[in-house]
Design a protein around this motif. Structure first.
Motif, PDB file in Angstrom:
ATOM      1  N   ALA A 189       3.997  -1.657   8.649  1.00  0.00           N
ATOM      2  CA  ALA A 189       4.601  -1.798   7.327  1.00  0.00           C
ATOM      3  C   ALA A 189       3.961  -2.948   6.556  1.00  0.00           C
ATOM      4  O   ALA A 189       3.619  -2.822   5.372  1.00  0.00           O
ATOM      5  N   ILE A 190       3.775  -4.078   7.255  1.00  0.00           N
ATOM      6  CA  ILE A 190       3.199  -5.245   6.591  1.00  0.00           C
ATOM      7  C   ILE A 190       1.789  -4.941   6.115  1.00  0.00           C
ATOM      8  O   ILE A 190       1.425  -5.177   4.956  1.00  0.00           O
ATOM      9  N   ILE A 191       0.977  -4.354   7.042  1.00  0.00           N
ATOM     10  CA  ILE A 191      -0.419  -4.075   6.668  1.00  0.00           C
ATOM     11  C   ILE A 191      -0.479  -3.105   5.503  1.00  0.00           C
ATOM     12  O   ILE A 191      -1.241  -3.273   4.549  1.00  0.00           O
ATOM     13  N   MET A 192       0.390  -2.078   5.556  1.00  0.00           N
ATOM     14  CA  MET A 192       0.363  -1.068   4.504  1.00  0.00           C
ATOM     15  C   MET A 192       0.746  -1.674   3.153  1.00  0.00           C
ATOM     16  O   MET A 192       0.195  -1.330   2.103  1.00  0.00           O
ATOM     17  N   SER A 193       1.748  -2.619   3.192  1.00  0.00           N
ATOM     18  CA  SER A 193       2.181  -3.202   1.911  1.00  0.00           C
ATOM     19  C   SER A 193       1.103  -4.131   1.341  1.00  0.00           C
ATOM     20  O   SER A 193       0.947  -4.261   0.147  1.00  0.00           O
ATOM     21  N   ILE A 194       0.352  -4.789   2.271  1.00  0.00           N
ATOM     22  CA  ILE A 194      -0.734  -5.660   1.793  1.00  0.00           C
ATOM     23  C   ILE A 194      -1.833  -4.838   1.152  1.00  0.00           C
ATOM     24  O   ILE A 194      -2.342  -5.148   0.080  1.00  0.00           O
ATOM     25  N   LEU A 195      -2.213  -3.733   1.837  1.00  0.00           N
ATOM     26  CA  LEU A 195      -3.349  -2.948   1.336  1.00  0.00           C
ATOM     27  C   LEU A 195      -2.997  -2.319   0.004  1.00  0.00           C
ATOM     28  O   LEU A 195      -2.564  -1.276  -0.148  1.00  0.00           O
TER      29      LEU A 195
END
Lengths: 157, 514, 358
Positions: free
Chosen positions: C352-358
């Motif tokens: 979730a974190i990586i997806m929100s950053i990208l």
């Protein structure tokens, strides 16, 4: 839990070892399958029922009774084999032979192979060399227990 | 009393004794083949050579008499050398066919051969061939090759039996022991020759090739076939765990008892062992053909039948047929239960018919314990079918000799009148179908107890074999019956072995005290 | 009419493929274990003297099992006892319907999707059906009416339910990356490229999710490192009271699970039927080459690729099964609850974190 994680390296190592065995054997098996001669044979043992290993000379296999020149059993029913047999699997019944030189011949000679422990004492004990264990018959399994009780005719064969 | 030294041991001897006897008493064994304690020394085998200090040559232990202070060596180097020489000559003409010889295992020659280690034959000449199968008589076969010319057989026939059928013929290498022409040995003691022969020259047709002697276990027993009570060994096979043998007993041999039978037994006793294995009753059989496993229930039924008559005070309706094959203990229990407790008077005896007697051992009475029955206070009344009282309701029979004496149809006619018949017998016979319940019992060698012989000598014995199937010794059945009848519970309760019955007998009957 | 026929042919093809491969997995397992242990393995079964390295072995086994006595213990609950293996067998077998074997095949103007059942909740369907197999385990343990099998069945149910959680959680990250529950959609997503050269397979996007999924599914298949419900030689398992073909069905279910897990791993994490850089009209390599192919060859490549991937995972599972010893029961539970579930939760959060950053 963390302590167990330390095993993961070993687990991977184990996987590598088995994979190596698998691939090496697979490689040589495939080569052998197409009759390509290689120095290494893979993990092939002897293909038993078709290919047989030579049985050693001193191997003790199924018993046989020796015959005289005229075809009579050489056994004189001294019962030393029955005496020495540790599993008591030999049973002999004597009958009087008309020839006074022979005197005794076995009317019944029974070896219960299902009980025999193949120690070879009977052969050692025999003073007449009438009993030998050199038939090289080693596949004695049977579907019927009674067939494993070898009588005179079977042993003389 | 004199003192001599055998192998540096001090031995006290009496005057006139031979060195052999002195050594035997001292427990020193001297090898011998021809010597037999029953006969005077012969000195033909020359195996018993001993060195006596002061004498130039070796002497025969069997025929040299002791002198005071004599110093005898039985195991010195000189003696052993000489014995080896003697043995070598004996073996020179011996066929060495031990594997087929019935004597192997019991053979003295074989033992000495092993002991002195003469395994190499120094003679290059071939051995003399002789006749290997001479029929000496009904029970005997002679092998001349194996014979060592000890003359035991010749002496036995001359000195013990007195018939003298055998002799030594020819000379030198041709010397042989044989029967006189046309005189086969058919006396009643011929079987002893096979036992007497130190080697395998004379063998028993009955035992010939049946088994090997080392399979046999010797059990001490008393011969029950006549009232002499000869001491015997019952030689029975120790058995194979996997295979069934056709019989248990393979031969009977004489056991030494100086007071009764010396070293011999008669042929009737020697070959009479077949009844031990043949036609034995193994199951309780009710009403002709129903075999019952539950011994307790059948015994309870038997007891109930007797009890009923006891409560009605009609025990006179019980008739008892006994025989004198029963031991003293069993007869004693029968007397206590039936005569003393129940007050039965109808007690008869049925025994096999008397036979011929001879002057040596055999008596005319063919049962072992008639004297014992008499001493116990039984009146030996032979049974006749007419004796059977009309009012008899319960008939108890021991043994099936009734069927041998009377015809079955006669027995049937009488038995039809009787409500309950009980038969206690070790053998199957046609009588089984005529009785209500048949109990299998043990034969004499299968139970313990004592027998009183014709001279009143009481001989105790213990069981040699086990009774086949559900067979039980009569004393056991009777002791249980005694406790179950509840007339004298405590008295019978203690009888757990024949010895205890015998002890009680000694208390009550003075004859058995000695 | 022709639509129905096409569906029927698809069903038959999928079933035959599925059952045949499963059948040969029994033989492959024996052969592979033999090779790993320097043995030869099953090679005796023959058909009129012809024996091709023992390839007839599965048929010999099947005939033997079919002719064995169908024994039901007198004390068991007969109906449930008979029903249990069928439940396991059916619910495992039915999952194959949603697996896509290839892309669309065009024959004579007809577009045939190489997938029996194209539903938009394929992933949920498979998970649901696999969950149903627990009933087979539990029922057999209970219906045998033998206290040891009951314990075995309960042990099995506990294990399956425990790992079901990790199994479900491990896939959430994947569903977040490929926003679909439809298998064909997921496979389509994996046909794209990452950074212009790397195939966008689940394994590259969800490496941790892959590991968790692998372990959880292996536990679901009840094979050796996780074979506590059965414990062939040591512990009394839930099918102790079964024999003959009914027992055979449990064994068959085992191998079916191996195959279905391989299919799932392939479809979810290894691009399904996707061959790297193969598009509908041929290969287009990232370094600039092109190799145009006719449509039939492309579909053949896809089906072949799917099969190769599936066989690789079957091989891997058998390898793992013959390499590692069994877990102790507490270790098994620790592994499921204390390691796999937290890890899968971490995986979700991290995704979730990586997806929100990208």
């Amino acid at each position: 839990m963390l302590k167990q994680l330390g095993y993961f390296i070993e687990i991977i190592r184990g996987g590598i070892i088995t994979t190596r065995h698998f691939s090496v054997n697979m490689f040589f098996h495939i080569l052998n399958l197409f009759h390509i001669k290689t120095k290494r044979k893979g993990a092939v043992t002897i293909q038993y029922p078709e290919v047989r290993q030579k049985i050693a000379e001193r191997h003790r296999s199924l018993h046989r009774l020796m015959k005289r020149e005229d075809g009579k059993p050489r056994c004189v029913v001294c019962m030393l084999c029955a005496t020495v047999c540790p599993s008591e699997c030999i049973f002999i019944e004597a009958e009087e032979d008309p020839d006074p030189e022979i005197q005794k011949y076995p009317a019944r000679f029974i070896i219960d192979i299902s009980r025999c422990c193949f120690c070879g004492f009977c052969v050692e004990a025999c003073p007449e060399d009438a009993l030998r264990m050199d038939t090289d018959e080693i596949e004695l399994a049977d579907y019927d227990r009674d067939n494993l009780v070898y009588n005179l005719e079977k042993l003389l064969k | 009393m004199m003192k001599i030294y055998i192998d540096d041991r001090e031995v006290h001897v009496e005057k006139g004794m031979t060195v052999f006897k002195a050594a035997e008493n001292a427990g020193i064994e001297i090898p011998h083949l021809c010597y037999h304690p029953a006969f005077p020394p012969e000195g033909t085998c020359r195996m018993c050579l001993v060195e006596i200090e002061g004498l130039p040559k070796l002497e025969l232990a069997c025929s040299t008499q002791v002198k005071d202070g004599m110093k005898v060596h039985t195991k010195s180097e000189k003696v052993v050398e000489a014995r080896k020489g003697v043995l070598e000559f004996l073996l020179a003409e011996h066929p060495m066919d031990c594997p087929i010889c019935d004597q192997a295992g019991d053979c003295k020659l074989q033992d000495y051969y092993e002991e002195y280690g003469l395994f190499e034959n120094n003679f290059s000449e071939s051995k003399e061939r002789r006749e290997k199968k001479i029929r000496l008589g009904k029970h005997l076969i002679h092998d001349n090759e194996r014979c060592v010319l000890c003359r035991r057989c010749v002496r036995f026939l001359r000195e013990v039996v007195g018939t003298g059928e055998m002799g030594v013929f020819e000379r030198g290498i041709a010397t042989e022991v044989n029967i006189l022409d046309g005189m086969p040995i058919d006396n009643n003691y011929s079987g002893n020759l096979a036992q007497l022969c130190p080697v395998g020259a004379i063998t028993d047709t009955d035992f010939r090739f049946q088994t090997r002697s080392w399979f046999l276990e010797k059990g001490e027993a008393i011969c029950p076939l006549c009232s002499r009570g000869c001491n015997i060994f019952i030689e029975h096979h120790r058995g194979f765990s996997r295979f069934d043998l056709p019989k248990r007993v393979y031969r009977i041999s004489a056991r030494e008892n100086a007071e009764i039978n010396s070293y011999w037994i008669c042929d009737i006793g020697r070959y009479g062992y077949y009844s031990l294995d043949e036609n034995r009753a193994e199951k309780i059989i009710a009403n002709n053909n129903i075999s019952i496993k539950n011994y307790e229930a059948v015994l309870a039924f038997f007891t109930e039948k007797i009890k009923r008559l006891l409560y009605k005070k009609k025990t006179s309706r019980i008739t008892l047929l006994l025989n004198t094959f029963l031991t003293n203990e069993e007869l004693f229990l029968l007397k206590k239960i039936f005569q003393d407790d129940l007050g039965i008077k109808n007690i008869f005896f049925i025994d096999p018919p008397a036979g011929e007697s001879d002057a040596i051992l055999l008596t005319s009475d063919r049962t072992p314990n008639k004297k014992g029955a008499e001493e116990l206070g039984f009146e030996i009344t032979p049974f006749e079918l007419g004796n059977l009282a009309d009012e008899t309701e319960v008939l108890i029979i021991f043994g099936n000799y009734i069927a041998e004496i009377f015809s079955l149809s006669d027995i049937q006619a009488y038995f039809d009148r009787i409500k309950d018949t009980f038969l206690f017998t070790p053998h199957r016979s046609e009588l089984d179908s005529k009785v209500g319940i048949m109990f299998p019992t043990a034969m004499t060698p299968e139970k313990g107890g004592s027998l009183t012989n014709v001279d009143g000598k009481i001989q105790k014995f213990s069981p040699v074999l086990e009774a086949p199937g559900d067979g039980k010794a009569e004393w056991k059945i009777l002791a249980e019956l005694g406790t179950k009848l509840d007339v004298n519970f405590k008295y019978y309760k203690k009888f757990l072995s024949p010895e205890e019955i015998f002890r009680q007998m000694q208390k009550e009957i003075p004859f058995f005290e000695k | 009419m022709i639509e129905t026929l096409i569906v029927l042919v698809k069903i038959v093809c999928a079933l035959v493929w599925f059952l045949l491969i499963t059948l040969y997995l029994t033989w492959a397992e024996r052969k592979e274990s033999a090779l790993m242990q320097d043995r030869i393995g099953a090679n005796r079964a023959n058909f009129f003297g012809i024996r091709i390295i023992g390839l007839f072995q599965p048929f010999a086994d099947a005939i033997k099992m079919a002719f064995k006595e169908d024994f039901t213990p007198s004390f068991s609950r007969k109906f449930l006892h008979d029903l249990a293996p069928f439940l396991s067998f059916f619910f495992t077998g039915v999952t194959i319907a949603t697996i896509p074997f290839g892309d669309i095949l065009k024959i004579g103007g007809k577009e045939i999707k190489l997938q029996v059942l194209d539903i938009n909740v394929g992933l949920l369907f498979v998970l649901a059906m696999l969950s149903f197999t627990i009933y087979g385990v539990l029922l057999s343990g209970w219906a045998s009416n033998n206290r040891w099998t009951l314990i075995g069945g309960l042990r099995g149910a506990a294990q399956l339910i425990s790992y079901e959680v990790a199994l479900g959680l491990s896939l959430i990250g994947l569903v977040m990356v490929f926003p679909s529950l439809d298998f064909s959609a997921i496979v389509d997503f994996q046909g794209e490229l990452l950074f212009g050269w790397l195939p966008k397979w689940g394994i590259f996007l969800q490496p941790l999710g892959f590991l968790i999924f692998l372990f959880a599914t292996m536990a679901e298949s009840e094979r050796v490192p996780f074979d506590l419900p059965e414990g062939e030689s040591e512990i009394v398992g839930f099918f102790t009271e079964y024999g003959g073909m009914k027992w055979g069905m449990y064994m068959f279910t085992d191998f079916m699970k191996v195959l279905i897990i391989s299919c799932l791993l392939t479809t979810l994490f290894f691009g399904g039927y996707q061959v790297p850089w193969l598009y509908a009209d041929g290969f287009r390599f990232p370094w600039g080459g092109e190799w145009l192919l006719p449509h039939g060859i492309v579909v053949l490549f896809q089906v072949l690729m799917f099969n190769i991937k599936v066989f690789f995972f079957c091989w891997l599972q058998i390898l793992l099964r013959w390499t590692y010893p069994r877990f102790r029961y507490d270790q098994l539970m620790d592994f499921g609850w204390k390691l796999l579930i937290p890890l899968s939760l971490i995986n979700i959060v991290a995704t979730a974190i990586i997806m929100s950053i990208l």
